[in-house]
Design a protein around this motif. Structure first.
Motif, short mmCIF file in Angstrom:
data_model
loop_
_atom_site.label_atom_id
_atom_site.label_comp_id
_atom_site.label_asym_id
_atom_site.label_seq_id
_atom_site.Cartn_x
_atom_site.Cartn_y
_atom_site.Cartn_z
N THR A 107 -63.56 18.35 -20.25
CA THR A 107 -64.41 17.69 -21.25
C THR A 107 -64.69 18.61 -22.42
OG1 THR A 107 -65.46 16.43 -19.47
CG2 THR A 107 -66.58 16.47 -21.60
N GLU A 150 -61.65 18.72 -24.59
CA GLU A 150 -61.54 17.43 -25.28
C GLU A 150 -62.52 17.35 -26.45
OE1 GLU A 150 -61.91 12.61 -24.26
OE2 GLU A 150 -62.43 14.13 -22.75
N ASN A 200 -61.38 19.43 -29.43
CA ASN A 200 -60.29 18.75 -30.13
C ASN A 200 -60.82 17.62 -31.00
OD1 ASN A 200 -57.67 18.39 -30.85
ND2 ASN A 200 -57.03 17.37 -28.98
#
Length: 470
Positions: A31, A34, A37
């Motif tokens: 997570t 992610e 990003n």
């Protein structure tokens, strides 16, 4: 794929690899990658990948405790210098001159390259390797002066006694950072380990705990050894010492004890990890009275020493209650040794079995820190404490009377050879925020500020001697 996205992928991979072994227990690793990003791809403004990564690291570690820390690649060299007790330079204390708006030599350090080349206190540095220093920051000028060991740095100097600028070429060397100091320098630039007017009292300051601290201490104590001047007592001044290497603290204690527990460390759930015990190689006689001076900025390794010697009745403790840091950090290198993680992995416990750590919700009435022995507590105001720090800093960088380099004319220097050692341990402790006094100009003619804590220690030895004579 854009290059900036590749950078994010790389950073995400770095985090994933670092956490691979614990991934099964930490479901948030993916997570986090992610989220990084998403921020880089969708945030309204351009985002620096490196700053985002460092912010995530610092935010995560800051949640743990005040002493765990992520050290960035920019910060790592300074941290390594503080522990390794050396850096590449020329050996001068500098400051920015408000009038000239340029770098000024506050003091060349005796016997080091700048001193041997002929630089003097008060010299204004006009140029460094041809670059004008006007309006440059202290940090920028310091970086320009430092460089690879053995290389030359060219300094153009303005000296009050000279009509024209002087030029010096100084060879950079490994500059040792002293952790053990005396009260003042003699004419040869060596520390004097006793107090003016009290020649039979030894006085040793330990200002940090690094790789060479134990050797430096033993060298200092040799001045009181067989065939040397005799002393009636010894003062170990740990005031303002925020700590350092655990191994150095153990070595210092070992110089005063020949048996017994020095300190133990405990990990998660208070499971004992290691017990450090004294050996039989004493550096001073067991019957020599010792006082350890501490204050509110004596922390970590300083507290290990003070607590150990107090618990074994080997020394009395004077001054003010110490900081209260009873945790130990280990350094884990990251990114191919370019950055580091200092992580609290243990607590330390004094020989009496007490934990001196000051918790976030601790009260003054709780049992934390190292307290002075009865009759030796001397509370001073913050203002007086800062004046004493200032006075000490001024004395430490004062020019040594009667000492001149062999050739004080402009020229080239030949630096002394410096020994280097590999770290004994990766255990280290960060420093609590100690106020660093700023220079206030020339202190010549100023009345000295009386140090009531040091005076109490002197009075203790005087009473002890009088009692023995009676």
């Amino acid at each position: 794929m854009p290059l900036r996205n590749l950078s994010v992928v790389f950073l995400a991979m770095l985090i994933s690899v670092a956490c691979y072994r614990t991934a099964s227990r930490n479901r948030f690793v993916g997570t986090l990658a992610e989220a990084m990003n998403l921020v880089v791809e969708n945030y309204v403004d351009e985002v620096d990948d490196r700053k985002l990564f460092e912010g995530a690291m610092e935010g995560m570690i800051d949640e743990l405790d005040p002493y765990s820390k992520y050290t960035t690649p920019d910060e790592l060299p300074k941290f390594q210098e503080s522990i390794g007790q050396e850096f590449p330079g020329i050996g001068i204390v500098v400051e920015l001159d408000e009038k000239e708006k340029r770098l000024k030599v506050r003091s060349p350090i005796p016997k080091l390259p700048a001193f041997m080349a002929g630089l003097k206190a008060g010299d204004i540095i006009l140029k460094i390797d041809g670059q004008d220093t006007a309006d440059k920051s202290l940090e920028d000028c310091t970086k320009m002066i430092r460089g690879e060991e053995g290389t030359l740095v060219k300094l153009e100097i303005k000296r009050a006694s000279e009509e024209k600028p002087l030029t010096f070429e100084v060879q950079r060397a490994k500059i040792p950072i002293e952790s053990v100091k005396g009260d003042r320098h003699d004419a040869a630039g060596e520390w004097i380990f006793n107090l003016p007017g009290h020649e039979r009292l030894g006085y040793v300051r330990i200002v940090s705990f690094g790789e060479r601290t134990v050797d430096e201490l033993k060298t200092a104590l040799e001045t009181f050894g067989p065939g040397a001047k005799k002393i009636d007592g010894l003062i170990i001044d740990l005031r303002g010492n925020a700590g350092g290497l655990l191994t150095a603290a153990v070595g210092v204690c070992d110089a005063f004890l020949d048996t017994g527990l020095i300190v133990s460390t405990r990990g998660r759930n208070k499971v004992e990890l290691e017990a450090h015990n004294a050996r039989s190689d004493l550096a001073i006689p067991k019957n020599l009275p010792v006082i350890v001076l501490v204050d509110g900025f004596s922390a970590s390794a300083s507290e290990i020493v003070a607590a150990c010697l107090q618990d074994h009745d080997r020394a009395m403790v004077a001054g003010q209650r110490s900081w209260g840091k009873g945790t130990v950090q280990k350094v884990y290198m990251l990114e191919g040794n370019k950055s580091a993680l200092r992580l609290t992995f243990a607590t330390y416990w004094r020989p009496s079995g007490k934990d001196i750590h000051k918790r976030r919700d601790a009260k003054d009435t709780d049992d934390w820190g190292v307290r002075p022995d009865e009759g030796l507590e001397v509370l001073i105001s913050k203002e007086l404490q800062e004046k004493l720090y200032q006075q000490r800093a001024e004395r430490d960088v004062s020019a040594v009377e009667g000492m001149e380099p062999a050739d004080s004319k402009p020229g080239k220097s030949e630096p002394p050879k410096a020994e280097t050692k590999k770290p004994d341990s990766e255990d280290s402790t960060p420093v609590p925020p100690i106020p660093e006094p700023e220079p206030e100009g020339d202190t010549t003619g100023k009345a000295p500020v009386e140090d009531p804590q040091l005076q109490r220690a002197i009075e203790f030895f005087a009473k002890l001697k009088a009692k023995g004579a009676a």
